[in-house]
Design an enzyme around this catalytic site. Structure first.
Site, PDB file in Angstrom:
ATOM      1  N   GLN A  72      14.606  67.794  24.264  1.00 55.15           N
ATOM      2  CA  GLN A  72      13.681  68.086  25.656  1.00 55.15           C
ATOM      3  C   GLN A  72      13.759  67.337  26.670  1.00 55.15           C
ATOM      4  O   GLN A  72      13.043  66.715  27.170  1.00 55.15           O
ATOM      5  CB  GLN A  72      12.138  67.121  24.414  1.00 55.15           C
ATOM      6  N   ASP A  92      18.813  65.925  31.581  1.00 51.40           N
ATOM      7  CA  ASP A  92      19.731  65.282  31.990  1.00 51.40           C
ATOM      8  C   ASP A  92      20.932  66.660  31.624  1.00 51.40           C
ATOM      9  O   ASP A  92      21.575  66.155  32.522  1.00 51.40           O
ATOM     10  CB  ASP A  92      19.924  64.140  31.654  1.00 51.40           C
ATOM     11  N   HIS A 136      12.439  71.518  28.551  1.00 51.60           N
ATOM     12  CA  HIS A 136      11.740  71.112  29.957  1.00 51.60           C
ATOM     13  C   HIS A 136      12.366  71.332  30.765  1.00 51.60           C
ATOM     14  O   HIS A 136      11.519  70.783  31.429  1.00 51.60           O
ATOM     15  CB  HIS A 136      11.153  69.266  29.220  1.00 51.60           C
ATOM     16  N   CYS A 147      12.506  77.668  43.476  1.00 48.67           N
ATOM     17  CA  CYS A 147      11.034  78.304  45.185  1.00 48.67           C
ATOM     18  C   CYS A 147      10.275  78.367  44.295  1.00 48.67           C
ATOM     19  O   CYS A 147      10.374  79.451  43.534  1.00 48.67           O
ATOM     20  CB  CYS A 147      11.985  79.158  46.251  1.00 48.67           C
ATOM     21  N   CYS A 180       9.330  81.925  46.320  1.00 45.85           N
ATOM     22  CA  CYS A 180      10.327  83.478  46.133  1.00 45.85           C
ATOM     23  C   CYS A 180      11.039  83.823  44.038  1.00 45.85           C
ATOM     24  O   CYS A 180      11.820  84.482  44.185  1.00 45.85           O
ATOM     25  CB  CYS A 180      11.431  83.859  46.747  1.00 45.85           C
ATOM     26  N   GLY A 211      16.178  60.882  18.131  1.00 46.28           N
ATOM     27  CA  GLY A 211      16.207  60.130  19.570  1.00 46.28           C
ATOM     28  C   GLY A 211      15.115  60.511  20.666  1.00 46.28           C
ATOM     29  O   GLY A 211      13.935  60.608  21.085  1.00 46.28           O
ATOM     30  N   SER A 212      13.865  61.275  19.623  1.00 46.45           N
ATOM     31  CA  SER A 212      12.849  61.460  19.788  1.00 46.45           C
ATOM     32  C   SER A 212      11.123  60.546  19.395  1.00 46.45           C
ATOM     33  O   SER A 212      11.367  61.030  17.475  1.00 46.45           O
ATOM     34  CB  SER A 212      11.739  62.779  20.151  1.00 46.45           C
ATOM     35  N   LEU A 218      21.861  55.331  17.970  1.00 46.27           N
ATOM     36  CA  LEU A 218      21.551  56.876  16.949  1.00 46.27           C
ATOM     37  C   LEU A 218      23.738  56.568  18.166  1.00 46.27           C
ATOM     38  O   LEU A 218      24.269  57.588  17.362  1.00 46.27           O
ATOM     39  CB  LEU A 218      21.778  58.100  18.001  1.00 46.27           C
TER      40      LEU A 218
END
Length: 305
Positions: free
Chosen positions: A100, A103, A118, A126, A129, A218-219, A262
């Protein structure tokens, strides 16, 4: 803690693991999350796709904040948790990673087969285009367009931007697409109000359904974007294991929950797997959907609702 890691090691040893990672995996790299123990309270309304595309002032404000925040994201390095996941992939125990996070730290740690649910902040698209360019290229163009722009940054938000006063963004110049000359540029991430592309979701569902085990790292599973994969695993009879600081909205579906940092759990897990060798780790059988407690002992894990 030791007993829980023993259980976790036995489960991972069976292979066929798919990892679902969230912001809590990147906090040790200096990128905060919103909901965990090190989370930063959101002080501004999250940018929506509709506002970004329709409001030029809001778009300028976003790019000014993101331009400064990108410096922290670009400097961030994978932590021991990311490296542990990559090591488990090299051992052939983890078949894929759905993250998710935006980075890019899984890939920087050496993980192959990463699905960025994500998107990623290191790409820019863009909207006219469809051309994709690197964030480094955009950063250079924004620096050239705003040579005197700077502001004091107190903290970077989990989505890679910073909080700025309106006065700080006055005069900031936004640049457009250099290919189609005028197209609107947007980070290649899913904004609020957008949906994750259906083929990407389908790929993730297929990964989960083929897995022997879904490992959530870690969610908090607060939003459906990630929680749906836990629900799909439960429906498919795939056991779920959750490692997170604090309760999650998936705990009720978990065969094992480990409530611990973690940065402590994953390196120890990788060390035990490496020390045991390929044939010395018996897989611990699991029963889907039965939470067996937290890392600290025998009390049942709390279930967030």
């Amino acid at each position: 803690m030791t007993e829980r890691i023993d259980d976790l090691t036995g489960l991972i040893a069976g292979g066929g693991v798919v990892v679902l990672s969230g912001a809590g995996l990147s906090t040790d790299s200096g990128i905060p999350d919103y909901r965990g123990p090190s989370g930063a309270a959101r002080r501004h309304t999250p940018m929506t796709y509709q506002t970004f595309t329709r409001d030029s002032l809001a778009r300028r404000r976003y790019w000014a904040r993101s331009h400064l925040g990108w410096r922290t994201i670009a400097r961030a390095a994978p932590n021991a948790g990311h490296r542990a996941v990559a090591g488990l992939q090299r051992r052939g125990l983890v078949d894929g990673v759905v993250t998710q996070n935006v980075d890019g730290l899984h890939q920087a740690a050496g993980s192959p087969s990463v699905v960025e649910l994500h998107g990623s902040l290191d790409r820019v698209v863009c909207l006219t285009c469809g051309n994709l360019t690197s964030r480094e290229e955009l950063d250079l163009r924004l620096r050239q367009a705003n040579p005197d722009f700077d502001a004091r940054v107190a903290a970077v938000n989990p989505d890679g931007d910073v909080d700025l006063a309106d006065a700080d963004v006055t005069g900031f110049r936004v640049v457009d697409c250099g290919i189609c000359s005028g197209g609107m540029l947007k980070p290649d991430v899913v904004f609020f109000g957008e949906t994750v592309p259906a083929p990407r979701v389908a790929d993730c569902f297929a990964l989960v359904e083929r897995a022997r085990l879904l490992l959530v790292l870690g969610s908090s599973l607060t939003v459906m974007s990630g929680r749906r994969f836990v629900l799909r695993a439960a429906k498919a009879g795939v056991p779920v294991v959750i490692v997170n600081q604090g309760a999650t909205r998936g705990d009720g579906y978990a065969a094992l929950t480990v409530d611990a940092p973690l940065g402590a759990v994953l390196p120890e897990l990788a060390r035990r797997v490496d020390a045991a060798g390929p044939a010395a780790l018996p897989a611990v059988p699991v029963g889907g959907g039965v939470p067996v407690g937290t890392a600290s002992g025998g009390d049942p894990a709390p279930v967030a609702v």
